[in-house]
Design a protein around this motif. Structure first.
Motif, short mmCIF file in Angstrom:
data_model
loop_
_atom_site.label_atom_id
_atom_site.label_comp_id
_atom_site.label_asym_id
_atom_site.label_seq_id
_atom_site.Cartn_x
_atom_site.Cartn_y
_atom_site.Cartn_z
N ASP A 168 5.66 -2.66 9.96
CA ASP A 168 5.18 -2.96 8.61
C ASP A 168 6.32 -3.38 7.68
O ASP A 168 6.08 -4.04 6.66
N VAL B 194 -0.42 -12.82 3.04
CA VAL B 194 -1.66 -12.41 3.71
C VAL B 194 -1.74 -10.90 3.81
O VAL B 194 -2.79 -10.29 3.53
N TYR B 195 -0.65 -10.25 4.19
CA TYR B 195 -0.62 -8.79 4.33
C TYR B 195 -1.00 -8.12 3.03
O TYR B 195 -1.84 -7.21 3.00
N HIS B 196 -0.41 -8.56 1.92
CA HIS B 196 -0.67 -7.90 0.64
C HIS B 196 -2.01 -8.29 0.04
O HIS B 196 -2.61 -7.51 -0.70
N VAL B 197 -2.50 -9.49 0.36
CA VAL B 197 -3.86 -9.85 -0.07
C VAL B 197 -4.88 -8.93 0.59
O VAL B 197 -5.82 -8.44 -0.05
N VAL B 198 -4.70 -8.67 1.89
CA VAL B 198 -5.60 -7.77 2.60
C VAL B 198 -5.51 -6.36 2.02
O VAL B 198 -6.53 -5.70 1.78
N ARG B 199 -4.29 -5.90 1.77
CA ARG B 199 -4.11 -4.56 1.16
C ARG B 199 -4.73 -4.51 -0.23
O ARG B 199 -5.31 -3.50 -0.62
N SER C 87 -7.29 -5.90 -1.29
CA SER C 87 -8.75 -5.83 -1.25
C SER C 87 -9.26 -4.39 -1.27
O SER C 87 -10.39 -4.14 -1.65
N TYR C 88 -8.39 -3.45 -0.83
CA TYR C 88 -8.83 -2.04 -0.87
C TYR C 88 -7.84 -1.13 -1.59
O TYR C 88 -8.08 0.05 -1.77
N TRP D 268 -0.32 -4.07 -6.11
CA TRP D 268 0.68 -5.13 -6.13
C TRP D 268 1.79 -4.87 -7.14
O TRP D 268 2.92 -5.26 -6.94
#
Length: 308
Positions: free
Chosen positions: A25, A101-106, A108-109, A113
């Motif tokens: 990660d 992409v990793y932080h966009v997915v994170r 979402s839930y 940021w």
């Protein structure tokens, strides 16, 4: 000396050729505790800058006549400079896309940021010298003591391996191009008016961009990973030999890479391999310095956060 011997004994183990001794990660964060939004902003800005100059210099390029008027022209894709600047751009672009992409997915839930990770959570992905692991949930306990939870896995995902290999190749190859240009090629050139902007970007500021990214990147440097810059360099060497075989006027780098003088060229190859080893050692030392500074800056924060 005992510390140094332990470091080198640990580095020269076959497992260090692989990608399973850190938390994967970490490649999606900064080496330093920064809000993800700042990491994304700096990565995007640096990537856009490098990608712009790659495209701009490629569009402006005119084939170079290396035969003194006999019609042998070298196209843009043949030069090691352009290979390596493309490698730098690819490394930055892919790592930036992966981070976004990793932080966009994170996001979402978990709308985090703008938040800096807690000291214990950041340390848990930065700590080295273990098998591959990942953090799950917000619980921090291992072996019955307070600390980050560790989940063992066998190997990093393929995309982390690709990002790490690109990092390894760029870290050694980019400064190598800068050194080779200014030591061997710059003295052969007419430069009464100073360095032109294209050469400044491709042979000077390329290393500046690489070093900026290196000091913010959490990707570790492994001594045995010098094999990946070796593979990159040998691939270009093979290409240059095949390219030259079709027309012996295709001398890409006179006095450095000239298959009309194979003895000197082979000598330069061994010199380059030696310099790659030295560069790998330098960046390994810089990585260890980064880790030392990291522990010095954040150790108090970490121990307070776990109540130790």
């Amino acid at each position: 000396m005992d510390v140094l011997s332990q470091v080198f004994r640990a580095e020269f183990q076959l497992k260090q050729l692989c990608f399973s001794t850190v938390v994967y990660d970490r490649v999606f964060f900064s080496h330093w505790r920064m809000p993800p939004v700042l990491v994304i902003i700096y990565k995007v800005l640096l990537t856009v800058y490098v990608d712009f100059w790659l495209i701009y210099t490629a569009i402006r390029y005119e084939d170079i006549d290396v035969s003194g008027g006999s019609g042998t022209f070298i196209p843009w894709p043949a030069w090691l400079t352009n290979w390596t600047y493309t490698l730098l751009a690819l490394h930055l672009t892919m790592s930036t896309v992966a981070i976004v992409v990793y932080h966009v997915v994170r996001f979402s839930y978990n709308h985090s940021w703008l938040c800096t990770r807690a000291g214990s959570e950041h340390w848990s992905i930065m700590h080295e010298g273990i098998n591959q692991r990942e953090i799950t949930g917000d619980s921090y306990s291992t072996d019955g003591t307070q600390g980050p939870v560790i989940v063992r896995t066998r190997c990093a995902p393929w995309y982390v391996v690709v990002l790490w290999i690109l990092f390894d190749m760029a870290t050694a190859a980019v400064p190598m191009v800068t050194l080779m240009f200014f030591i061997f090629l710059w003295p052969q050139m007419t430069h009464s008016g100073g360095i032109d902007n294209d050469n400044l970007q491709l042979h000077g500021l390329n290393s500046v961009c690489l070093i900026i990214d290196f000091f913010l990147s959490p990707v570790p440097v492994r001594l045995l990973h010098v094999i990946y810059p070796f593979i990159y360099g040998l691939a270009y060497l093979l290409f240059s030999a095949i390219y030259w075989s079709g027309d012996h006027n295709r001398v890409l780098y006179p006095g450095v890479l000239d298959w009309n003088a194979p003895g000197k060229t082979i000598g330069m190859v061994f010199l380059v391999l030696a310099v790659l080893c030295i560069l790998q050692l330098i960046f390994f030392a810089l990585h260890k310095l980064k880790m030392y500074i990291y522990y010095t800056l954040y150790s108090l924060d970490f121990y307070e956060s776990i109540g130790d």
